[in-house]
Design an enzyme around this catalytic site. Structure first.
Site, mmCIF file in Angstrom:
data_model
loop_
_atom_site.group_PDB
_atom_site.id
_atom_site.type_symbol
_atom_site.label_atom_id
_atom_site.label_comp_id
_atom_site.label_asym_id
_atom_site.label_seq_id
_atom_site.Cartn_x
_atom_site.Cartn_y
_atom_site.Cartn_z
ATOM 1 N N HIS A 82 -3.485 -6.648 10.047
ATOM 2 C CA HIS A 82 -4.376 -7.012 8.953
ATOM 3 C C HIS A 82 -5.243 -8.179 9.394
ATOM 4 O O HIS A 82 -4.766 -9.114 10.024
ATOM 5 C CB HIS A 82 -3.543 -7.430 7.734
ATOM 6 C CG HIS A 82 -4.373 -7.910 6.589
ATOM 7 N ND1 HIS A 82 -4.982 -7.051 5.708
ATOM 8 C CD2 HIS A 82 -4.723 -9.153 6.198
ATOM 9 C CE1 HIS A 82 -5.662 -7.743 4.819
ATOM 10 N NE2 HIS A 82 -5.516 -9.024 5.096
ATOM 11 N N LYS A 187 0.888 -6.581 -0.352
ATOM 12 C CA LYS A 187 0.283 -5.284 0.015
ATOM 13 C C LYS A 187 0.795 -4.800 1.371
ATOM 14 O O LYS A 187 1.096 -3.624 1.560
ATOM 15 C CB LYS A 187 -1.250 -5.409 0.035
ATOM 16 C CG LYS A 187 -1.826 -5.509 -1.365
ATOM 17 C CD LYS A 187 -3.327 -5.689 -1.367
ATOM 18 C CE LYS A 187 -3.723 -7.070 -0.958
ATOM 19 N NZ LYS A 187 -5.051 -7.498 -1.285
HETATM 20 N N1 URA Z 1 -7.421 -10.920 0.865
HETATM 21 C C1 URA Z 1 -6.519 -10.480 -0.033
HETATM 22 O O1 URA Z 1 -6.073 -9.347 0.023
HETATM 23 N N2 URA Z 1 -6.122 -11.343 -1.000
HETATM 24 C C2 URA Z 1 -6.580 -12.595 -1.116
HETATM 25 O O2 URA Z 1 -6.172 -13.312 -1.996
HETATM 26 C C3 URA Z 1 -7.524 -13.037 -0.169
HETATM 27 C C4 URA Z 1 -7.916 -12.173 0.822
#
Ligand code: URA
Length: 433
Positions: A82, A187
């Site tokens: 990510h 996530k």
């Molecule tokens: N990306 C995300 O998924 N969440 C955040 O709070 C900031 C960047």
């Protein structure tokens, strides 16, 4: 329990327990807690912070607010990657195939771009026919066959974050380390991989403006990952200028293809190489950094990484001829050079501002339902550390409209010069784990 008491508690800097955090997240997702109370609570967090224990508990509550992907039928150790987002960041399109060609399954969910940053899904959709929405069984089958797939974020994953992020966006509560860390990690953890590599960027084009802030965010995410038994590592990388030379959807896909063929910009390749080394170590393909590097160099030299991209595009309905013959991508109607009106070494190249120029050309979204023009964007000819003579080309604008004087001014202002020599910035400063 009453939400108003929990807001007061956080406002006074006191620590929440598991039951309270469950009450808040569950209540918010079910609609029992209104937006105004949730935003007051998140604002209190911005001022008072969360302890590490609270951040871990919050992440878990968010993660379990929806579906958890079960990727156990994919063979091997699955490593997810990510990036906290940047300008010109096409890393997934290069790193994914490189790592996959070394035998590591990459089952990735990505997002769309908003504002100055581009999204991997939009870049992929610039390939005619490419489908980002495939059934879960087909996704798993594809990863087992070619080791690589990128699909759109499953909407049943972490509904708490979806609601909270939309609220944070309009209540000034985005820039808060525990809220960013729990948002990203909930996530990643729900997406089912065994190990996670995070590229935390800092600098002008990134969320975190300084290396110190980026390091703090990185450490919190590593601690969350470890608390849930996942090998979590972070590359801290400098986003003081765009990554590579291309900004804009199909322009970035073409640059990713060149990089997979060993002919891309060095900064992009080095970032993919360094990140790939970590991913091979995480997937336990080797214990040696040197060997990991050799494996990754080999899949570039023998073009097997390039073939993984072709195969992945074909499996997802895309026209693989565009990958083999990138000249097939439709060009913008005009390619306009922008000439320097100053001379000197490029000291600063404001990534965010150039990302916004690309968005205004039609290459990105100012709001969520804007339609993207895949062919437009920028190709940089000069970057930090380059010496520029007056009248030399700074960059090329690919556009389907006239270039307004306002946009041209914004481009010229994004370049900052000085007479003294400027060293080219190093991209990855540190790997944390
Ligand atoms: N990306 C995300 O998924 N969440 C955040 O709070 C900031 C960047």
């Amino acid at each position: 329990m009453r939400m108003v008491d929990l807001i007061e508690k956080k406002k006074d800097g006191l620590e929440h327990n598991e039951e309270e955090l469950h009450f808040i997240i569950d209540g918010y997702v079910k609609g029992h807690i209104p937006d105004y109370q949730m935003s007051a609570w998140m604002m209190a967090i911005c001022f008072q912070g969360l302890t590490m224990q609270e951040t871990i508990l919050l992440t878990k509550e968010m993660m379990y607010s929806g579906e958890i992907l079960d990727l156990s039928s994919i063979h091997g150790i699955k490593v997810d990657k990510h990036s906290t987002g940047g300008v010109g960041d096409k890393t997934s399109l290069v790193l994914g195939p490189m790592v996959a060609a070394c035998g590591v399954p990459v089952a990735k969910m990505s997002g769309r771009g908003l504002g100055h940053t581009g999204g991997t899904l939009d870049k992929l959709e610039s390939i005619p026919g490419f489908c980002i929405q495939i059934e879960k069984d087909d996704f798993i089958k594809q990863v087992n066959e070619c080791h690589f797939s990128i699909i759109g974020q499953n909407e049943h994953l972490v509904p708490a974050d979806k609601k909270m992020y939309a609220l944070r966006d309009v209540t000034g509560t985005v820039a808060c380390i525990p809220l960013i860390a729990s948002s990203i990690m909930s996530k990643k953890l729900a997406a089912g991989s065994d190990a996670i590599l995070l590229d935390v960027k800092y600098g002008n084009g990134a969320f975190m403006k300084t290396k110190e802030e980026a390091k703090k965010l990185a450490q919190v995410m590593i601690d969350i990952g470890h608390s849930l038994g996942k090998d979590t590592r972070v590359t801290l990388s400098n986003m003081s200028q765009p990554l590579g030379n291309a900004i804009g959807n199909s322009l970035e896909v073409k640059e990713a293809i060149l990089t997979l063929l060993g002919k891309g910009p060095d900064d992009l390749f080095q970032l993919c190489l360094q990140s790939g080394i970590q991913m091979l170590l995480q997937a336990q393909k080797t214990k040696s950094l040197q060997e990991a590097r050799q494996m990754l160099m080999k899949v570039i030299e023998d073009q097997s990484a390039f073939h993984v991209l072709c195969q992945m595009v074909k499996s997802q309905g895309g026209n693989e001829k565009y990958i083999q013959h990138p000249e097939l991508f439709e060009n913008a109607k005009e390619i306009i050079p922008v000439y320097s009106i100053e001379q000197g070494y490029v000291k600063d190249l404001k990534a965010r501002d150039l990302g916004l120029v690309s968005m205004k050309l039609g290459g990105g979204r100012a709001s969520i339902d804007d339609v993207i023009d895949y062919s437009v964007g920028l190709i940089l000819n000069k970057k930090i550390g380059d010496y520029v003579q007056k009248g030399e080309v700074l960059l090329y604008v690919h556009t389907n409209h006239e270039l307004s004087s306002e946009l041209k001014d914004e481009i010229l202002k994004a370049y900052v010069f000085q007479n003294e020599y400027v060293e080219k910035p190093t991209l990855i400063d540190e790997v944390l784990q």
